[in-house]
Design a protein around this motif. Structure first.
Motif, PDB file in Angstrom:
ATOM      1  N   VAL A  94       0.795  -1.201  -0.176  1.00 59.16           N
ATOM      2  CA  VAL A  94       0.079   0.059  -0.008  1.00 59.16           C
ATOM      3  C   VAL A  94       1.174   1.195  -0.048  1.00 59.16           C
ATOM      4  O   VAL A  94       1.272   1.698   0.955  1.00 59.16           O
ATOM      5  N   ASN A  95       1.134   1.835  -1.098  1.00 57.26           N
ATOM      6  CA  ASN A  95       1.913   2.974  -1.135  1.00 57.26           C
ATOM      7  C   ASN A  95       1.369   3.948  -2.372  1.00 57.26           C
ATOM      8  O   ASN A  95       0.300   3.573  -3.228  1.00 57.26           O
ATOM      9  N   HIS A  96       1.740   5.228  -2.131  1.00 57.43           N
ATOM     10  CA  HIS A  96       1.212   6.141  -2.827  1.00 57.43           C
ATOM     11  C   HIS A  96       1.413   5.985  -4.456  1.00 57.43           C
ATOM     12  O   HIS A  96       0.781   6.587  -5.358  1.00 57.43           O
ATOM     13  N   GLU A  97       2.473   5.219  -5.046  1.00 55.89           N
ATOM     14  CA  GLU A  97       2.646   5.148  -6.193  1.00 55.89           C
ATOM     15  C   GLU A  97       1.634   4.248  -6.892  1.00 55.89           C
ATOM     16  O   GLU A  97       1.000   4.479  -8.142  1.00 55.89           O
ATOM     17  N   VAL A  98       1.349   3.086  -6.142  1.00 54.06           N
ATOM     18  CA  VAL A  98       0.247   2.095  -6.823  1.00 54.06           C
ATOM     19  C   VAL A  98      -1.035   2.750  -6.497  1.00 54.06           C
ATOM     20  O   VAL A  98      -2.030   2.620  -7.712  1.00 54.06           O
ATOM     21  N   ILE A  99      -1.289   3.461  -5.406  1.00 53.50           N
ATOM     22  CA  ILE A  99      -2.664   4.144  -5.307  1.00 53.50           C
ATOM     23  C   ILE A  99      -3.041   5.257  -6.593  1.00 53.50           C
ATOM     24  O   ILE A  99      -4.047   5.093  -6.937  1.00 53.50           O
ATOM     25  N   GLY A 100      -1.871   5.960  -6.885  1.00 48.17           N
ATOM     26  CA  GLY A 100      -1.968   6.766  -8.167  1.00 48.17           C
ATOM     27  C   GLY A 100      -2.242   6.172  -9.043  1.00 48.17           C
ATOM     28  O   GLY A 100      -3.195   6.857  -9.931  1.00 48.17           O
ATOM     29  N   ARG A 101      -1.673   4.989  -9.546  1.00 45.50           N
ATOM     30  CA  ARG A 101      -1.951   4.219 -10.992  1.00 45.50           C
ATOM     31  C   ARG A 101      -3.401   3.897 -10.673  1.00 45.50           C
ATOM     32  O   ARG A 101      -4.146   3.805 -11.748  1.00 45.50           O
ATOM     33  N   VAL A 102      -4.006   3.447  -9.585  1.00 49.47           N
ATOM     34  CA  VAL A 102      -5.474   3.007  -9.325  1.00 49.47           C
ATOM     35  C   VAL A 102      -6.435   4.453  -9.437  1.00 49.47           C
ATOM     36  O   VAL A 102      -7.273   4.184 -10.148  1.00 49.47           O
ATOM     37  N   VAL A 103      -5.997   5.317  -9.065  1.00 45.95           N
ATOM     38  CA  VAL A 103      -6.795   6.601  -9.120  1.00 45.95           C
ATOM     39  C   VAL A 103      -6.845   6.889 -10.713  1.00 45.95           C
ATOM     40  O   VAL A 103      -7.796   7.263 -11.179  1.00 45.95           O
ATOM     41  N   GLU A 104      -5.756   7.054 -11.329  1.00 47.21           N
ATOM     42  CA  GLU A 104      -5.608   7.249 -12.627  1.00 47.21           C
ATOM     43  C   GLU A 104      -6.530   6.326 -13.579  1.00 47.21           C
ATOM     44  O   GLU A 104      -7.378   6.845 -14.403  1.00 47.21           O
ATOM     45  N   LEU A 105      -6.658   4.949 -13.177  1.00 46.63           N
ATOM     46  CA  LEU A 105      -7.617   3.979 -13.957  1.00 46.63           C
ATOM     47  C   LEU A 105      -9.071   4.508 -13.504  1.00 46.63           C
ATOM     48  O   LEU A 105      -9.850   4.218 -14.460  1.00 46.63           O
ATOM     49  N   ILE A 106      -9.121   4.736 -12.239  1.00 42.90           N
ATOM     50  CA  ILE A 106     -10.743   5.140 -11.948  1.00 42.90           C
ATOM     51  C   ILE A 106     -11.102   6.101 -12.919  1.00 42.90           C
ATOM     52  O   ILE A 106     -12.228   6.367 -13.147  1.00 42.90           O
ATOM     53  N   ARG A 107     -10.248   7.341 -12.760  1.00 43.02           N
ATOM     54  CA  ARG A 107     -10.562   8.669 -13.566  1.00 43.02           C
ATOM     55  C   ARG A 107     -10.794   8.334 -14.904  1.00 43.02           C
ATOM     56  O   ARG A 107     -11.624   8.954 -15.566  1.00 43.02           O
ATOM     57  N   ARG A 108     -10.130   7.369 -15.526  1.00 46.54           N
ATOM     58  CA  ARG A 108     -10.294   7.129 -16.950  1.00 46.54           C
ATOM     59  C   ARG A 108     -11.409   6.376 -17.112  1.00 46.54           C
ATOM     60  O   ARG A 108     -12.379   6.872 -18.088  1.00 46.54           O
ATOM     61  N   VAL A 109     -11.873   5.370 -16.269  1.00 50.30           N
ATOM     62  CA  VAL A 109     -13.067   4.523 -16.665  1.00 50.30           C
ATOM     63  C   VAL A 109     -14.401   5.108 -16.216  1.00 50.30           C
ATOM     64  O   VAL A 109     -15.363   5.055 -16.807  1.00 50.30           O
ATOM     65  N   VAL A 144     -10.476   5.240  -3.996  1.00 50.15           N
ATOM     66  CA  VAL A 144     -11.648   5.649  -4.248  1.00 50.15           C
ATOM     67  C   VAL A 144     -12.261   6.659  -3.335  1.00 50.15           C
ATOM     68  O   VAL A 144     -12.703   7.740  -3.966  1.00 50.15           O
ATOM     69  N   TYR A 145     -11.881   6.777  -2.073  1.00 51.72           N
ATOM     70  CA  TYR A 145     -12.004   7.837  -1.124  1.00 51.72           C
ATOM     71  C   TYR A 145     -10.844   8.102  -0.378  1.00 51.72           C
ATOM     72  O   TYR A 145     -10.369   7.219   0.325  1.00 51.72           O
ATOM     73  N   PRO A 146     -10.115   9.423  -0.321  1.00 55.70           N
ATOM     74  CA  PRO A 146     -10.689  10.560  -1.303  1.00 55.70           C
ATOM     75  C   PRO A 146      -9.876  11.082  -2.440  1.00 55.70           C
ATOM     76  O   PRO A 146     -10.282  11.832  -3.179  1.00 55.70           O
ATOM     77  N   ALA A 147      -9.031  10.174  -2.965  1.00 53.25           N
ATOM     78  CA  ALA A 147      -8.017  10.398  -3.908  1.00 53.25           C
ATOM     79  C   ALA A 147      -8.631  10.812  -5.186  1.00 53.25           C
ATOM     80  O   ALA A 147      -8.342  11.731  -5.977  1.00 53.25           O
ATOM     81  N   ALA A 148      -9.737   9.637  -5.745  1.00 48.15           N
ATOM     82  CA  ALA A 148     -10.300   9.961  -7.015  1.00 48.15           C
ATOM     83  C   ALA A 148     -11.051  11.131  -7.089  1.00 48.15           C
ATOM     84  O   ALA A 148     -11.124  11.720  -8.252  1.00 48.15           O
ATOM     85  N   GLU A 149     -11.722  11.593  -6.054  1.00 46.05           N
ATOM     86  CA  GLU A 149     -12.528  12.707  -5.991  1.00 46.05           C
ATOM     87  C   GLU A 149     -12.127  13.920  -5.645  1.00 46.05           C
ATOM     88  O   GLU A 149     -12.793  15.012  -5.573  1.00 46.05           O
ATOM     89  N   ASN A 150     -10.586  13.938  -5.254  1.00 52.37           N
ATOM     90  CA  ASN A 150     -10.078  15.281  -4.898  1.00 52.37           C
ATOM     91  C   ASN A 150      -9.263  15.775  -5.993  1.00 52.37           C
ATOM     92  O   ASN A 150      -8.015  15.242  -6.391  1.00 52.37           O
ATOM     93  N   PRO A 151      -9.539  16.904  -6.497  1.00 52.56           N
ATOM     94  CA  PRO A 151      -8.660  17.367  -7.714  1.00 52.56           C
ATOM     95  C   PRO A 151      -7.458  17.659  -7.476  1.00 52.56           C
ATOM     96  O   PRO A 151      -6.412  17.863  -8.235  1.00 52.56           O
TER      97      PRO A 151
END
Length: 250
Positions: A94-109, A144-151
């Protein structure tokens, strides 16, 4: 008691897993049902699966084999896309590099529903709580919360045009029983689910035994959640993240 209203529109679904085959064991029937109803279903597998299987030898070859199995299983279910993050099997962190990649995919899809493995350990069946599974659940939850929804989180994504997105629903599979609050009748999708699981033949030294065990688990799920006799069900911990009744975060 279900927290997911029956009339909720599901147009796009993004399902996360730690390893190839996790999604098929946990949620393939539900995903097949949604795909049949016209939803666009995407998978994301976080590790390369190189620690799986039973034969010594070329681990890189195992990764290639397992990614091929996952793509073939996804075709059976009706998933349109399969994404691989390529993290090392057994070392998912659980690190911010992987979280960031997941946030990117969520924002794309921009999915209506995100599915994930559960971040809590299941003491009744610890095999459901591989450390990679728990890490997958925590990574997706943080994304999902809060990173994907936080600009202002991962501003490089915003700069690249991937605007913040509020995920409506988060569904966990592999949850401890006390967390289960929703069951999906997959009796009609059972054969496809089992066919998808059987594709992962490199992981199953006893295909017939696996098949019988999965059938038994699914029947027991249905019975436990009050579905009709002879039914099969997948069970989830459903969390409303941004729904009509959600109180905004502070």
């Amino acid at each position: 008691m279900s927290r997911f209203p029956a009339d909720t529109p599901v147009r796009r679904v993004l399902a996360f897993a730690a390893h190839p085959d996790d999604i098929d064991f946990g949620a393939a029937g539900t995903l097949a049902k949604w795909a049949d109803q016209g939803a666009e279903v995407s998978y994301c597998v976080m590790t390369d699966g190189d620690a799986g299987g039973f034969e010594p030898g070329d681990r890189a070859g195992v990764s290639t084999l397992r990614s091929g199995e996952q793509r073939a299983a996804a075709d059976i279910v009706g998933a349109a896309q399969v994404h691989f993050l390529g993290e090392r099997d057994g070392f998912l962190a659980v690190n911010h590099e992987v979280i960031g990649r997941v946030v990117e995919l969520i924002r794309r899809v921009r999915p209506d529903v995100v599915l994930s493995m559960h971040p809590e350990r299941n003491w009744d069946r610890i095999q459901a709580s591989h450390p990679d599974h728990l890490a997958c659940g925590e990574i997706v939850t943080r994304a999902v919360y809060p990173a994907a929804e936080n600009p202002f989180a991962y501003p490089e994504l915003e700069s690249a045009g991937l605007q913040a997105y509020k995920v409506p629903w988060l569904w966990f599979y592999g949850a401890p029983r006390e967390r289960e609050n929703h069951a999906v009748d997959i009796t009609a999708e059972l054969d496809r689910k089992l066919a998808a699981i059987r594709v992962h033949a490199s992981q199953h030294p006893d295909i017939d035994g696996m098949d019988a065990s999965v059938r038994s688990f699914l029947r027991e799920n249905a019975q436990r959640h009050g579905l009709s006799a002879g039914s099969s069900a997948e069970v989830f911990h459903v969390v409303g993240v941004n729904t009509p009744v959600t109180i905004a975060g502070f």
